[in-house]
Design an enzyme around this catalytic site. Structure first.
Site, PDB file in Angstrom:
ATOM      1  CG  HIS A  35      -1.815  -0.892   1.410  1.00 61.25           C
ATOM      2  ND1 HIS A  35      -1.483  -1.826   2.641  1.00 61.25           N
ATOM      3  CD2 HIS A  35      -2.782  -2.019   0.540  1.00 61.25           C
ATOM      4  CE1 HIS A  35      -2.494  -3.175   1.903  1.00 61.25           C
ATOM      5  NE2 HIS A  35      -3.454  -2.190   1.271  1.00 61.25           N
ATOM      6  N   GLY A 152      -2.646  -1.315  -7.082  1.00 57.45           N
ATOM      7  CA  GLY A 152      -1.481  -2.006  -7.507  1.00 57.45           C
ATOM      8  C   GLY A 152      -1.598  -3.366  -8.108  1.00 57.45           C
ATOM      9  CD  GLN A 158      -9.249  -4.451  -7.087  1.00 60.45           C
ATOM     10  OE1 GLN A 158      -9.804  -4.885  -6.151  1.00 60.45           O
ATOM     11  NE2 GLN A 158      -7.691  -3.668  -6.148  1.00 60.45           N
TER      12      GLN A 158
HETATM   13  P1  AMP Z   1      -5.886  -3.951  -0.599  1.00 54.76           P
HETATM   14  O1  AMP Z   1      -6.445  -2.881   0.668  1.00 54.76           O
HETATM   15  O2  AMP Z   1      -6.000  -4.580  -0.872  1.00 54.76           O
HETATM   16  O3  AMP Z   1      -7.716  -3.580  -1.434  1.00 54.76           O
HETATM   17  O4  AMP Z   1      -5.396  -3.397  -1.508  1.00 54.76           O
HETATM   18  C1  AMP Z   1      -4.963  -1.469  -1.885  1.00 54.76           C
HETATM   19  C2  AMP Z   1      -4.153  -1.420  -2.695  1.00 54.76           C
HETATM   20  O5  AMP Z   1      -2.822  -2.073  -2.570  1.00 54.76           O
HETATM   21  C3  AMP Z   1      -4.801  -2.494  -4.554  1.00 54.76           C
HETATM   22  O6  AMP Z   1      -4.188  -1.307  -5.202  1.00 54.76           O
HETATM   23  C4  AMP Z   1      -3.898  -3.665  -4.481  1.00 54.76           C
HETATM   24  O7  AMP Z   1      -3.356  -3.657  -5.502  1.00 54.76           O
HETATM   25  C5  AMP Z   1      -2.699  -3.320  -4.080  1.00 54.76           C
HETATM   26  N1  AMP Z   1      -1.693  -3.696  -2.938  1.00 54.76           N
HETATM   27  C6  AMP Z   1      -1.910  -4.606  -2.169  1.00 54.76           C
HETATM   28  N2  AMP Z   1      -1.321  -5.655  -1.910  1.00 54.76           N
HETATM   29  C7  AMP Z   1      -0.122  -4.972  -3.375  1.00 54.76           C
HETATM   30  C8  AMP Z   1       0.748  -5.747  -2.856  1.00 54.76           C
HETATM   31  N3  AMP Z   1       1.850  -6.507  -3.195  1.00 54.76           N
HETATM   32  N4  AMP Z   1       2.105  -5.191  -3.911  1.00 54.76           N
HETATM   33  C9  AMP Z   1       1.884  -3.826  -4.033  1.00 54.76           C
HETATM   34  N5  AMP Z   1       0.242  -2.971  -4.408  1.00 54.76           N
HETATM   35  C10 AMP Z   1      -0.538  -4.160  -3.797  1.00 54.76           C
END
Ligand code: AMP
Length: 284
Positions: A35, A152, A158
């Site tokens: 994040h 991400g 997504q």
């Molecule tokens: P989430 O809180 O899981 O909904 O993720 C929020 C954002 O962070 C989304 O755009 C995810 O794709 C990104 N994200 C989560 N984990 C990672 C990671 N390991 N590397 C890069 N982006 C990430």
């Protein structure tokens, strides 16, 4: 500086004052370096970055972990404060709305659906998931009115859904995809990794190892795809794989006969925890 906003009314008022360009990072909180990498990039790009923390009920299925999903606002704020330290002239506006009606007021029955992409791969395992994602991101875009949104590539499908939605609805926002951040072990960072015990985290390394194996067999050559498919068939005899597939990187279509950019997408399931990962491969 950093500002925490929990009410939508306040968000709308605050946003109305901001005249320069705005970056946006939507998350469900329980922050990790994945994040933070999105935030760092957004802060390089714009002086003012909105960062949302909202566990969106619409993207969880009835038997999924909505109730159990880790909510750690205090810890998240500490990480965000560290992030802004020393960055003069930069602002992070943390939008952590509560209760859910702050985002989806009663009577707001809108559903945003990206047809096609929402039914394949993850969409097969999580039937309403991508409609829930597209709907919340649309709503957040409507409130935050960002110039750029940072997502991400770990959640590759997504990312494509959001890009398609922005395209379909002609939204004035540029969607930026950011590289996957991994633990030193190679495991892609995820808030759900904390559901795993140490031995399960070890087991989870099979995910990246298998993706790399397939990538190395392909070796950027179309002529190696049959051999790569044989390897995939052998790996996925283990029923813990929800899927491990070579798809067209732009559309996630199964037909890769004319593709030059592939995405090898995979989900390996340990207990109830589904671990997502992917690798992009160019072929000639
Ligand atoms: P989430 O809180 O899981 O909904 O993720 C929020 C954002 O962070 C989304 O755009 C995810 O794709 C990104 N994200 C989560 N984990 C990672 C990671 N390991 N590397 C890069 N982006 C990430």
């Amino acid at each position: 500086m950093i500002k925490l906003i929990t009410s939508t009314q306040e968000l709308i008022k605050y946003r109305a004052q901001e005249k320069s360009s705005v970056g946006f990072v939507p998350t469900m909180g329980n922050l990790h370096k994945g994040h933070i990498s999105l935030l760092e990039e957004a802060l390089k790009d714009a002086d003012c970055v909105y960062f949302s923390i909202f566990v969106n009920p619409k993207q969880f299925g009835p038997s999924e972990d909505f109730q159990k999903y880790p909510r750690t606002l205090e810890h998240d704020m500490k990480l965000l404060e560290q992030c802004i330290e020393g960055k003069k002239g930069k602002t992070i506006v943390v939008y952590a709305p509560s209760p859910v009606t702050e985002v989806f007021p009663e009577g707001d029955t809108r559903v945003i659906s990206v047809s096609g992409l929402n039914k394949i791969l993850e969409g097969k395992y999580r039937p309403d998931h991508f409609d829930g994602v597209a709907t919340v991101v649309y709503r957040l875009f409507e409130l935050v009115k960002p110039d750029k949104g940072f997502f991400g590539l770990k959640d590759y499908q997504q990312y494509l859904v959001i890009k398609q939605m922005a395209d379909d609805l002609k939204l004035p926002v540029k969607i930026i995809g950011m590289p996957i951040i991994r633990e030193p072990s190679g495991l892609a960072m995820s808030s759900r990794n904390q559901y795993l015990f140490a031995d399960q985290k070890e087991e989870a390394l099979i995910l990246l190892r298998s993706l790399k194996k397939v990538e190395s067999i392909i070796a950027n050559k179309r002529s190696n795809l049959d051999e790569a498919q044989k390897e995939i068939d052998s790996i996925t005899k283990d029923k813990k794989w929800n899927y491990l597939e070579m798809r067209d990187a732009a559309t996630l279509s199964e037909d890769i006969s004319n593709s030059t950019e592939l995405s090898i997408v995979a989900v390996y399931q340990i207990g109830n925890t589904r671990l997502l990962d992917n690798i992009q491969v160019t072929i000639k």
